[in-house]
Design an enzyme around this catalytic site. Structure first.
Site: not given
Ligand code: RB5
Length: 152
Positions: A8-9, A64-67, A97-98, A132
């Site tokens: 994502d962005h 993404c930001g956090t994954g 394993h996964n 596994h």
């Molecule tokens: C986008 O702002 C953020 O929510 C996304 O990148 C991600 O972290 C979501 O889990």
């Protein structure tokens, strides 16, 4: 190898770096976007990468930001085992394993050097099979629960 990749962005800059790195190593990257900082919805990217992974039976990389969001979304697609990895040890075990077929990383959580190392480890590490495989089979059987014979 062929690898599907999307972000994502929040992950645009690190995706560019990783695509370049993988191409330099001779890999073929199927880039599912996004390519600008304009806000997009991570489930749309997860869906595109997951479709490539399943269609071509290849590995995928999602950012993404956090994954977190993008891995949750990818794991809703039948056949996908997406592992959110914030360290190299987890990336290795996700394969051993996964038998994870997608690695997810968080661009706002993990630095670029570590993201590179996580991805390299994920791509190079083999599934160990054996006990596994039985467990992975049980994970995949969970997908069928709650569905009727019509798949509804
Ligand atoms: C986008 O702002 C953020 O929510 C996304 O990148 C991600 O972290 C979501 O889990």
């Amino acid at each position: 190898m062929q690898i599907a990749m999307g972000c994502d962005h929040a992950g645009v800059e690190i995706k560019k770096e990783i695509v370049q790195l993988l191409q330099n190593e001779g890999h073929v990257v199927i880039d599912c976007g996004t390519d600008t900082s304009e806000s997009v919805d991570y489930p749309d990217i997860a869906e595109k990468v997951a479709a490539q992974v399943m269609d071509k039976q290849i590995k995928g990389i999602i950012i993404c930001g956090t994954g977190i969001g993008i891995s949750i979304a990818a794991n809703k697609v039948s056949g996908i085992r997406a592992a959110l990895c914030n360290d190299v040890y987890t990336a290795s075990l996700a394969r051993q394993h996964n038998d994870a077929n997608i690695v997810a990383v968080g661009a706002r959580v993990t630095g670029p050097g570590l993201i590179q190392a996580i991805i390299q480890t994920f791509l190079e590490t083999k599934f160990e099979g054996g006990r596994h495989q039985r467990r992975v089979d049980k994970i995949m059987a969970l997908e069928k629960q709650g569905k009727t014979d019509d798949g509804i």
